[in-house]
Design an enzyme around this catalytic site. Structure first.
Site: not given
Lengths: 291, 291
Positions: B34, B93-94, B127, B165, B188, B190
């Protein structure tokens, strides 16, 4: 109170919103190009009581991680109380160490749910109710037996409810009592290394001319039900119906059941199913009645 | 002390075992029909100090759930101390709410790791190092700069290290200082809704005849590096090389970089990569030196 619809709900969030007349907010969700999930609660939940609906069917791991992210976000954003409705709880069959060294997976999942801020857990037909003690908060268990029993009554003339193993006996009994039908069970053994299932002991009973309804919590590969179906026919059954809450239906489970003579499959929408050839009942009413 | 190799290691478990002369035990793992993962620790870990190696590259959610199951099992089975080496930490990154209501995903992941029994966390090139404060225990950060710097030195005549960056500036500086090369960065922006990246401000410098090495922690879609590469050529660069620790390389990132004039990609084995056209360094030595 608000309902937040998670990333996997099979429509249960919408039904609950209608039945309970509570507004529904859908979580904002996308998948980043690398495969990570993005979660956003697009409404203020400060001091709110929140009902979050999220099932954990396939892909289970993604649905679980998304559940953890949603739960912690809702609590971090100030919700007063978080109730999580999990129609199908993944990993519930790994509820103890069958062999030394195994992960008790459902313990870890429930432990994590305790830690990410879930106050109350609502689970539909857990594999073993005892395993829910691994969760620290309040637990509500939903048994959608009356719905399933009504459907069985509607579809059969002379039903006999059969549990394909001892663990399913209580379920079979509950359904049988709802419709005043006789019931019994089969003893099976599972080889923990190969996963193979065989029948150890069959009940000494005649199923002549009966509509035999084999009842279980989960149909996964269909192996257990297929074996029980063949046994039922060998004991004189006229028809065999398979009824389960969670239709996981992996691989070629549907074909396996058909080959074993199963005429109809009855289940619910706790997991995502292809409605073709299957009678799917909406568990939302059962959940709403027991919240 | 023993090393347990998880379900995703890219060979780092085996290298560490050799470098450190510590026995390696591979976790027993299978996938049920499953889709659920099965985890078993096939050796006694009672009173042992355990180093568990598990990276969390794609499929991130499966690798994370397996990590949680392994960690809790190891602690439940009596391990004295559990150090988890995560070469690539998913969801890093979050690390904050860019928009109201967002899940701070890396916080939840690190919080869960604290709760499932991890005592020490070893992360290669996080990060943002600050985000690791969401983990309750001891943290060790591995920067594989010397390895990457040596490789850059070997491959270039007149290198210039460029951060695409401001966030990557410290990385660029560390590598530049290892090989006495000049360095700078680009500003930069985003767009948080579309994910689109554009260059806000370019440094006022000539890159004439330079081998420009663009340095970042992660190359994901390659969009940031591709823009920086085009800018570098417009400022006179002779060649552009991209160097990053984590080569996530989604979609057609490789093609995007090639089209932007990137001649070579240098990275490490923290995530699973297709070695074709890429120089992949083994981070095990850097980890072993800093444990």
């Amino acid at each position: 109170m608000i309902i937040i619809g998670g990333t996997a709900t099979n429509g249960i969030d919408e039904s609950l919103s209608k039945i309970l007349s509570i507004p529904l907010i859908k979580v904002e969700n996308k998948i980043f190009p690398d495969g990570e999930s993005y979660i956003r609660i697009p409404v203020s939940v400060k001091n709110e009581e929140v009902l979050l609906v999220q099932t954990t069917d396939y892909p289970q791991d993604k649905h679980l991680i998304e559940l953890f992210l949603m739960a912690e976000a809702i609590k971090d954003l100030g919700a007063k109380k978080l109730t999580v409705i999990i129609p199908y709880l993944a990993y519930s069959r790994q509820d103890r160490r069958f062999k030394d060294g195994e992960a008790v997976s459902v313990k870890t999942i429930l432990h994590i749910l305790s830690e990410v801020g879930v106050d109350t857990l609502v689970i539909v037909e857990p594999h073993k109710p005892e395993e829910l003690t691994y969760f620290d908060g309040e637990v509500k268990i939903i048994h959608p037996y009356p719905q399933i029993a009504r459907k069985i009554k509607e579809m059969t003339n002379d039903p006999f409810i059969l549990a394909p193993d001892r663990g399913a006996l209580e379920r079979a009994k509950s359904i049988a009592e709802e419709i005043n039908a006789p019931y019994s069970y089969i003893e099976k053994e599972r080889d923990r290394n190969t996963g193979e299932v065989r029948i150890k002991e069959a009940p000494n009973l005649s199923l002549r001319e009966k509509d035999v309804v084999i009842v279980d919590d989960i149909i996964s590969t269909g192996g257990t039900i297929a074996q029980a179906s063949k046994l039922a026919y060998s004991l004189g059954a006229k028809n065999v119906i398979a009824a389960a809450v969670h239709l996981v239906l992996t691989d070629n489970a549907k074909e396996r059941l058909k080959e074993a003579g199963v005429k109809t499959i009855i289940g619910t929408n706790t997991v995502k199913v292809d409605y073709k050839d299957i009678i799917v009942l909406d568990v939302s009413q059962s959940i709403a009645l027991n919240l």
